[in-house]
Design an enzyme around this catalytic site. Structure first.
Site, short mmCIF file in Angstrom:
data_model
loop_
_atom_site.label_atom_id
_atom_site.label_comp_id
_atom_site.label_asym_id
_atom_site.label_seq_id
_atom_site.Cartn_x
_atom_site.Cartn_y
_atom_site.Cartn_z
N ARG A 179 0.82 -1.22 0.00
CA ARG A 179 0.00 0.00 0.00
C ARG A 179 0.85 1.27 0.00
O ARG A 179 0.47 2.29 0.59
CB ARG A 179 -0.97 0.05 1.20
N CYS A 227 -10.05 -0.33 3.82
CA CYS A 227 -9.42 -0.80 5.07
C CYS A 227 -8.85 0.40 5.83
O CYS A 227 -8.10 1.20 5.26
CB CYS A 227 -8.32 -1.81 4.76
N GLU A 303 -4.09 2.95 7.18
CA GLU A 303 -3.99 2.88 5.71
C GLU A 303 -4.71 4.08 5.11
O GLU A 303 -4.29 4.64 4.12
CB GLU A 303 -4.62 1.58 5.21
#
Ligand SMILES: Cc1cc2nc3c(=O)[nH]c(=O)nc-3n(C[C@H](O)[C@H](O)[C@H](O)COP(=O)(O)OP(=O)(O)OC[C@H]3O[C@@H](n4cnc5c(N)ncnc54)[C@H](O)[C@@H]3O)c2cc1C
Length: 313
Positions: A179, A227, A303
């Site tokens: 990510r 998320c 995130e």
């Protein structure tokens, strides 16, 4: 600097929206306003703006589709750039032997681009089915999941540096991590992808399968940023642990602060219900981090990207 009388953009081919409802433009649909939202109409205008912002110390942030973003209730200062004008949404195809190269501008919608590649019987973006994003946001976040990440299809990425110069990196010079990427520039302008011809029926079936999987495991219709936390690395087990499972094991599904709740569908999704504020979400994020640490000793890292007034851009 007085932003309202700013000389940063008065001579540029841009649309400027003062006091823009930024939070409402995100998937969360909550949070504050942008002092200035700027929609450039040309690449030259964007390059010039980037250079002037750097020289004048004006914060510059780039908004993609707002699918991984929480805007704090007090809003953000400086300039928020939105790449939604036609020149920033173009997608071009170029066949070279078995490989098809596709050049997509950063403002192109990932889902629409993916469906066009599927229509052409091309594999490459298929693992990203069901992920809401602009091309630029998907590159910045190295979007992906159980089926793969965008990095696997990237051939090169073109950015605009702080001094307003266009710079192209071949994929071999980039590090795509979990990510995240090592791209140093503030603006991703475009990316070239390698696509591979495949049986259109098979490609379509795979997209459907991945989308069904996402729909069954994630609350796609709710207001969230996907998320909330990255899966943390566990030094004892020497692997990443599922943040969702850690949150679930801490008994936090359904926990609520104000209008923000932890989804019962997927524990790593923090969902905003009607009336929620960005502050509710921020407080819930902090509470989850605290309780998961207490129970597992593992630090959760967000995130979701949070934009706050005064933060470095
Ligand atoms: C329902 C739902 C499901 C999701 N599922 C997944 C999933 O399975 N996997 C996954 O990885 N993510 C998932 N996400 C999160 C999100 O889709 C991704 O992170 C996506 O890449 C965000 O792209 P965006 O264009 O919306 O970026 P934004 O949210 O607008 O921005 C995110 C960050 O990227 C930066 N950015 C955006 N565009 C540019 C640009 N052109 N140049 C430089 N920086 C830029 C922004 O400044 C910000 O820092 C999900 C989100 C939702 C709401």
């Amino acid at each position: 600097m007085s932003l309202s009388s700013s000389s940063l953009f008065s001579d540029l081919d841009v649309e400027v929206i003062p006091d823009a409802p930024l939070g409402a433009m995100t998937w969360y649909g909550i949070g504050g306003r942008a002092d200035l939202l700027v929609r450039p109409r040309t690449v030259v205008a964007l390059e010039t703006l980037a250079r002037r912002c750097a020289r004048s110390g004006t914060p510059l942030r780039v908004l993609g589709n707002g699918a991984n973003l929480l805007v704090a209730d007090e809003g953000v200062d400086g300039i928020v750039v939105r790449l939604d004008q036609p020149v920033f949404r173009e997608v071009r195809y170029n066949q070279t032997g078995e490989i098809q190269l596709m050049r997509a501008m950063a403002g192109a919608d990932l889902a629409k681009t993916l469906m066009e590649t599927v229509r052409r019987g091309m594999d490459g973006l298929v693992p990203l089915a069901g992920i809401p994003a602009s091309i630029g946001g998907a590159i910045r976040m190295n979007a992906g999941g159980a089926y793969g990440a965008i990095a696997e299809a990237v051939d090169s990425v073109t950015c605009i540096s702080r001094n307003g110069r266009r710079v192209t990196y071949p994929a071999s010079e980039l590090v795509f991590d979990y990510r995240s990427t090592n791209i140093p520039d503030p603006i991703i302008l475009a990316a070239v992808f390698r696509l591979v011809p495949d049986d259109p029926v098979r490609v379509r079936a795979r997209v459907k399968e991945i989308f069904e999987y996402k729909k069954s495991t994630q609350p796609l219709a709710d207001h969230s940023a996907g998320c909330a936390f990255k899966n943390p690395f566990d030094p004892v087990q020497e692997e990443r642990r599922s943040a969702g499972r850690l949150i679930d094991e801490a008994g936090l599904k359904g926990l609520r602060i104000g209008g923000a709740t932890i989804s019962r569908h997927h524990a790593n999704f923090i969902v905003a219900e009607p009336g929620a504020s960005a502050s509710d979400v921020e407080q819930l994020l902090a509470e989850v981090r605290r309780r998961v640490f207490e129970r597992s000793g593992l630090e959760l890292e967000e995130e979701v990207v949070i934009w706050r007034r005064g933060d470095p851009s």
